[in-house]
Design a protein around this motif. Structure first.
Motif, PDB file in Angstrom:
ATOM      1  N   HIS A 113       0.837  -1.231   0.092  1.00  0.00           N
ATOM      2  CA  HIS A 113       0.031   0.238   0.044  1.00  0.00           C
ATOM      3  C   HIS A 113       0.860   1.166  -0.177  1.00  0.00           C
ATOM      4  O   HIS A 113       0.190   2.446   0.143  1.00  0.00           O
ATOM      5  N   MET A 155      -1.017   4.358  -2.240  1.00  0.00           N
ATOM      6  CA  MET A 155      -2.072   4.889  -1.310  1.00  0.00           C
ATOM      7  C   MET A 155      -1.672   5.519  -0.226  1.00  0.00           C
ATOM      8  O   MET A 155      -2.037   6.716   0.079  1.00  0.00           O
ATOM      9  N   GLN A 455      -7.124  10.456  -4.556  1.00  0.00           N
ATOM     10  CA  GLN A 455      -7.455   8.863  -4.337  1.00  0.00           C
ATOM     11  C   GLN A 455      -6.435   8.253  -4.780  1.00  0.00           C
ATOM     12  O   GLN A 455      -5.452   8.259  -5.564  1.00  0.00           O
ATOM     13  N   GLU A 486      -8.876  -2.035  -3.357  1.00  0.00           N
ATOM     14  CA  GLU A 486      -9.139  -1.254  -2.252  1.00  0.00           C
ATOM     15  C   GLU A 486      -8.746   0.326  -2.686  1.00  0.00           C
ATOM     16  O   GLU A 486      -7.833   0.561  -3.418  1.00  0.00           O
ATOM     17  N   SER A 488      -8.459   4.592  -1.211  1.00  0.00           N
ATOM     18  CA  SER A 488      -8.510   5.595  -0.086  1.00  0.00           C
ATOM     19  C   SER A 488      -8.680   7.113  -0.825  1.00  0.00           C
ATOM     20  O   SER A 488      -8.332   7.152  -1.915  1.00  0.00           O
ATOM     21  N   THR A 490      -8.390  10.887   0.376  1.00  0.00           N
ATOM     22  CA  THR A 490      -7.643  11.671   1.294  1.00  0.00           C
ATOM     23  C   THR A 490      -7.613  13.172   1.053  1.00  0.00           C
ATOM     24  O   THR A 490      -7.412  13.466  -0.357  1.00  0.00           O
ATOM     25  N   THR A 511      -8.119  10.400   5.794  1.00  0.00           N
ATOM     26  CA  THR A 511      -8.492   9.252   4.918  1.00  0.00           C
ATOM     27  C   THR A 511      -9.560   8.569   5.066  1.00  0.00           C
ATOM     28  O   THR A 511      -9.846   8.152   6.216  1.00  0.00           O
ATOM     29  N   ASP A 512     -10.424   8.423   3.987  1.00  0.00           N
ATOM     30  CA  ASP A 512     -11.404   7.464   4.204  1.00  0.00           C
ATOM     31  C   ASP A 512     -10.859   6.278   3.318  1.00  0.00           C
ATOM     32  O   ASP A 512     -10.746   6.205   2.167  1.00  0.00           O
ATOM     33  N   TYR A 513     -10.742   4.989   4.062  1.00  0.00           N
ATOM     34  CA  TYR A 513     -10.217   3.636   3.512  1.00  0.00           C
ATOM     35  C   TYR A 513     -11.302   2.824   3.254  1.00  0.00           C
ATOM     36  O   TYR A 513     -12.086   2.555   4.196  1.00  0.00           O
ATOM     37  N   LYS A 516     -11.495  -2.802   1.878  1.00  0.00           N
ATOM     38  CA  LYS A 516     -10.072  -3.401   2.187  1.00  0.00           C
ATOM     39  C   LYS A 516     -10.516  -4.883   1.780  1.00  0.00           C
ATOM     40  O   LYS A 516     -11.584  -5.700   1.750  1.00  0.00           O
ATOM     41  N   ASP A 537     -14.737  -0.475   5.891  1.00  0.00           N
ATOM     42  CA  ASP A 537     -14.269   0.669   5.710  1.00  0.00           C
ATOM     43  C   ASP A 537     -13.555   1.245   7.026  1.00  0.00           C
ATOM     44  O   ASP A 537     -13.786   0.662   7.948  1.00  0.00           O
ATOM     45  N   LYS A 539     -11.166   4.806   8.799  1.00  0.00           N
ATOM     46  CA  LYS A 539     -10.870   6.317   8.783  1.00  0.00           C
ATOM     47  C   LYS A 539      -9.536   6.345   9.610  1.00  0.00           C
ATOM     48  O   LYS A 539      -9.315   5.763  10.496  1.00  0.00           O
TER      49      LYS A 539
END
Length: 681
Positions: A113, A155, A455, A486, A488, A490, A511-513, A516, A537, A539
Motif C-alpha cells: 500500500h 495509497m 485517491q 482497495e 483511499s 484523502t 483518509t477514508d479507506y 479492504k 471501511d 478512517k
C-alpha cells in the motif's frame, strides 16, 4: 533516568524553537544547509519543481543525512528520519509505511500500500532492507495518495530513491568499516565527469555480520547476514539536448533467521537454528531525456527490468529438502512528455506498460511440493495526465492529475507440487485515479497555505481475482472476479513557513479507506473453499509537523548547527465495521536530531520515539489483539574529513542500550559501534 533527562531536554528545545525563537539574518557561510523553498524535488509532480511550488507533503532525506545515519539500508533510513511506520524483523525484512499504510509484510511489491521507486520507476520490492544506500543521492518521500501519477500501491505515499549520477573530477574511493558483532564492510567506488559528454558513478561492496546481541535475551542466534552489492550509472550526452543513461544494481543477499525456544514465553533463542534465506534483488534501466521545439517539450523514456528473489530454507539438515522459492521478473517501459505550453502552464502526459511474472516452487521432505501461493502474471497499461498552473505571478500553484490503469491478471500453476485440480484463469479490470492540489503564497513567499485531495488504490492480486484450484489436501481456493480494488480518498490542508534560518511545516490529513480485501471462506459445490471479499471501511486522520532551524547562523556561531524534528500524531485510526483501532498504526512518532559541522568535522545526534499501537499476538491461533507499548532510542555519528583525501567516522547506535522492538518479539541489537575510514584518490 539518563534517557528521560535527554528526552526532556530535546522536547524543551523543540518547544522553545516553536514558541519564541528570535530569528536573525546572518552573513555567515551556511555550513549546514536546512531545507528552503528553493530546494527542488521531482517526485510530487514528475517534474523538477521548487518544494515551495508543490502542494503535497514532501520530505527529503539528503545525501548528508544518509552519510550521517549509520544505516546500511533504506529501511533503517526511513525508520530514523521519516514518520509513518517501520516494521523491522530480523532476517533482512523491513516493510515501511506512510500515513497508516505500508508495503507488504513479506516485501511483495504488487501487494503493498506504499510504493518504492528508483529514479521514477518501480524498484520491484517492498522490502526496504534489500536496498543499499551507497548509490543514493537523496530520497524523496511523498505522503498521501499518489495513484494519479504512479498507479497501484501508492495509497499511503511514494518513496523515490534518486541515485548518484556522478559529478566533478573523476575520483576513486576505497573504504572500510568495522563494528560490533564482527561487522565489516569493504567498498570501492568511483565517479566523475570524464569529459563534457560522459559521466559515471559506480560502487561495489562486500558486507558481513555475525549474530547480534539484544539487551534482554543476549545472542540472537542465526541472524548473520552477507551482502554483495554492485551498481552503476553511465550517462552520455548525445548533444546538448539529448542524453542517455544506463543504470542498475545487483544485490546478493543471504543470511539466517532465528527460532524462539518457546513462542509462548519468549524465553530465548535456539542456538542450533538453521533457517536461512536468499533475498537477492536486482534491476537495470535505460533512460533517455530529450528536449524539442526550443526546449518547450521534454521527452523522458524509460525501459527497465526488475528481478526479485525470496528463497527460504526451513532448517532441515539438508538445506535443499525443505524450502520455498518465489522469483518476480518484470519488464516495463515508462514514457513522459512535459510540455511548457506557457510560462505559467505545464502539461504532463504519458503512459506506462508492465509485465510481471511470479514463479513459485517448493520442496518438502526432499520432494517437490506446492508452495504457499501459486504463480501469477500481471499485465498492466496506464495513461496519465497532469496540468500545473502557476498564476498571479506564481503566487498560486494549482496541480490536477488523473490516471487510468488497466490490469489483466492470471493465476499460474506453480512449478512444483501436485493438485487435485488447477485451472489457469484470466481476469481484467480498470481503475481511474484523480488528484487536485492548490498552494497559495503570502508575504513574499515566507508563508504558504496549501490543500489537496486525491485517491489512492491497490490492485487485487492475481489469485484474489482468478484462482481456481484444489490442493492434494482438498483445500479449494477460488478467486472473486467481482472484487473491487482497495481505495483511499484523502484530503489534506496545511501551511508552511520557509525562511533561510527556520522552516516549519504542518498539515492535517484525513483518509477514508474503503473496500479492504480480506480472506474468507465460502461454499463451492457443497464444500468449503477459501476466497476473498471486500470488507468494511476505515478512517485515518492526524497531523504531520516538520521543523528545521539553522541555530548556528541564527546566533552567528562560527559553526553549522541545525535542529530538526519530524512529528506525526495519528488522532483517528478506526475500523468502521468493528469500531476498533486499526492495527500497526502508532499513536504518535517523533524523529528528531541535531546536526553539527565545523570545517571538516560533522556530527549528528538523533532520537526516535514510537508511540503505542495495537498489534496481533500470534502466540495462539487464532491471533489475539493487544497493545504494544512505546519505545525510543538514540544514535550518534561523528565524521572527520582531512588532508583533502581522508575521512574517518564512527557511530554509536542505540546509544543508551534501550529495548528497540519495531515488531513484537523481534528485538533489535543492543548498543553497538561502527568505525570506518575512506581514502579518495
Amino acid at each position: 533516568m539518563k534517557t528521560m533527562v535527554w528526552n526532556r531536554l530535546l522536547v524543551f528545545m523543540m518547544i522553545s524553537t516553536v514558541m519564541g525563537v528570535s530569528v536573525k539574518t546572518s552573513e555567515a557561510e551556511d555550513v549546514y544547509k536546512i531545507q528552503t523553498m528553493e530546494d527542488v524535488v521531482v517526485t510530487a509532480t514528475r517534474t523538477t519543481e521548487r518544494i515551495m511550488d508543490v502542494p503535497v507533503t514532501t520530505e527529503v532525506i539528503t545525501r548528508e543525512k544518509i552519510e550521517m545515519s549509520g544505516a546500511t539500508h533504506v529501511g533503517d533510513l526511513i525508520g530514523k528520519y521519516i514518520t509513518g511506520h517501520y516494521h523491522k524483523y530480523n532476517g533482512l525484512l523491513s516493510p515501511v509505511g506512510l500515513r497508516g499504510f505500508r508495503t507488504d509484510a513479506h516485501g511483495d511489491d504488487v501487494k503493498g500500500h506504499v510504493l518504492i521507486l528508483v529514479d521514477g520507476h518501480r524498484i520491484g520490492t517492498g522490502n526496504a532492507a534489500k536496498l543499499n544506500v551507497d548509490r543514493i543521492e537523496r530520497i524523496e518521500v511523498i505522503k498521501g495518495p499518489a495513484s494519479a501519477l504512479y498507479g497501484s500501491a501508492a495509497m499511503g505515499g511514494v518513496i523515490n530513491l534518486i541515485t548518484r549520477k556522478g559529478q566533478g573530477k573523476p575520483s576513486l574511493t576505497l573504504s572500510g568499516d568495522y563494528g560490533s558483532f564482527n561487522y565489516y564492510k569493504g567498498r570501492v567506488s568511483g565517479e566523475g565527469e570524464v569529459n563534457e559528454r560522459f559521466r559515471f558513478h559506480a560502487v561495489t561492496s562486500y558486507e558481513d555480520v555475525d549474530d547480534y546481541d539484544d539487551p534482554k535475551f543476549g545472542t540472537v542466534y542465526n541472524t548473520w547476514e552477507t551482502k554483495k552489492n554492485f551498481g552503476m550509472n553511465l550517462s552520455y550526452a548525445l548533444t546538448s539536448n539529448h542524453e542517455l543513461r544506463l543504470g542498475g544494481n545487483y544485490a546478493d543477499l543471504t543470511g539466517g533467521y532465528p527460532s524462539w525456544a518457546n513462542f509462548m514465553t519468549y524465553g530465548g533463542y535456539v542456538k542450533s537454528a538453521r533457517q536461512n534465506y536468499d533475498k537477492s534483488h536486482g534491476y537495470a534501466d535505460l533512460e533517455y531525456n530529450g528536449d524539442f521545439f526550443d526546449k518547450a517539450v521534454h521527452w523522458r523514456a524509460l525501459g527497465y527490468h526488475l528481478w526479485d528473489r525470496n528463497h527460504w530454507n526451513y532448517g532441515s539438515p539438508d538445506p535443499e529438502s525443505d524450502q520455498t522459492k518465489y522469483t518476480d521478473t518484470t519488464w516495463g517501459t515508462d514514457h513522459q512528455f512535459t510540455w511548457n505550453t506557457a510560462p505559467w502552464n505545464t502539461l504532463v502526459f504519458g503512459l506506462n506498460l508492465e509485465k510481471l511474472e511470479k514463479e513459485s516452487s517448493g520442496v518438502s521432505g526432499g520432494q517437490p511440493a506446492a508452495p504457499f501461493t501459486p504463480g501469477m502474471e500481471y499485465n498492466s497499461q496506464a495513461y496519465f495526465l497532469q496540468d500545473a498552473l502557476d498564476v498571479w505571478n506564481n503566487r498560486v500553484n494549482i496541480v490536477g492529475a488523473v490516471r487510468y490503469d488497466r490490469f489483466e491478471l492470471t493465476t499460474r500453476k506453480p512449478k512444483t507440487g501436485t493438485f487435485a485440480s488447477f485451472v489457469e484463469k484470466d481476469e481484467a479490470y480498470n481503475h481511474t485515479s484523480p488528484k487536485l492540489g492548490i498552494g497559495i503564497k503570502f508575504l513574499d513567499e515566507l508563508l504558504r497555505v496549501r490543500g489537496n485531495v486525491g485517491q489512492g488504490f491497490k490492485s487485487p492480486s492475481a489469485d484474489q481475482l482468478s484462482a481456481q484450484y484444489k490442493t492434494n489436501t482438498n483445500v479449494t481456493y477460488v478467486g472473486n472476479p467481482d472484487l473491487d480494488p482497495e481505495t483511499s480518498l484523502t484530503y489534506e490542508i496545511g501551511f508552511d513557513i520557509f525562511h533561510d534560518l527556520l522552516t516549519f511545516r504542518t498539515a492535517y490529513f484525513h483518509t477514508d479507506y474503503k473496500d479492504k480485501i480480506v480472506q474468507t471462506t465460502t461454499t463451492l459445490n457443497g464444500q468449503r473453499a477459501v476466497t476473498w471479499r471486500n470488507s468494511g471501511d476505515a478512517k485515518i486522520a492526524g497531523f504531520d509537523l516538520n521543523l528545521a532551524w539553522a541555530m548556528g547562523r541564527t546566533f552567528h556561531w562560527p559553526l553549522g548547527l541545525s535542529l530538526w524534528s519530524n512529528v506525526t500524531f495519528n488522532t483517528t485510526k478506526k475500523d468502521e465495521e468493528t469500531n476498533k483501532d486499526l492495527k500497526y498504526i502508532s499513536d504518535y512518532e517523533v524523529k528528531s536530531g541535531l546536526d553539527l559541522q565545523y570545517n571538516g568535522f560533522s556530527a549528528q545526534l538523533s532520537y526516535v520515539l514510537v508511540g503505542p499501537q495495537m498489534i496481533d499476538n500470534w502466540d495462539t491461533w487464532p491471533a489475539t489483539t493487544e497493545k504494544k507499548e512505546s519505545f525510543n532510542f538514540w544514535d550518534m555519528t561523528l565524521r572527520y574529513r582531512f588532508a583533502n583525501h581522508w575521512e574517518v567516522r564512527g557511530s554509536v547506535l542505540n546509544l543508551f542500550n534501550d529495548r528497540v522492538e519495531w515488531v513484537r518479539g523481534y528485538l533489535m541489537p543492543k548498543r553497538n559501534y561502527l568505525v570506518g575510514v575512506s581514502y579518495t584518490f
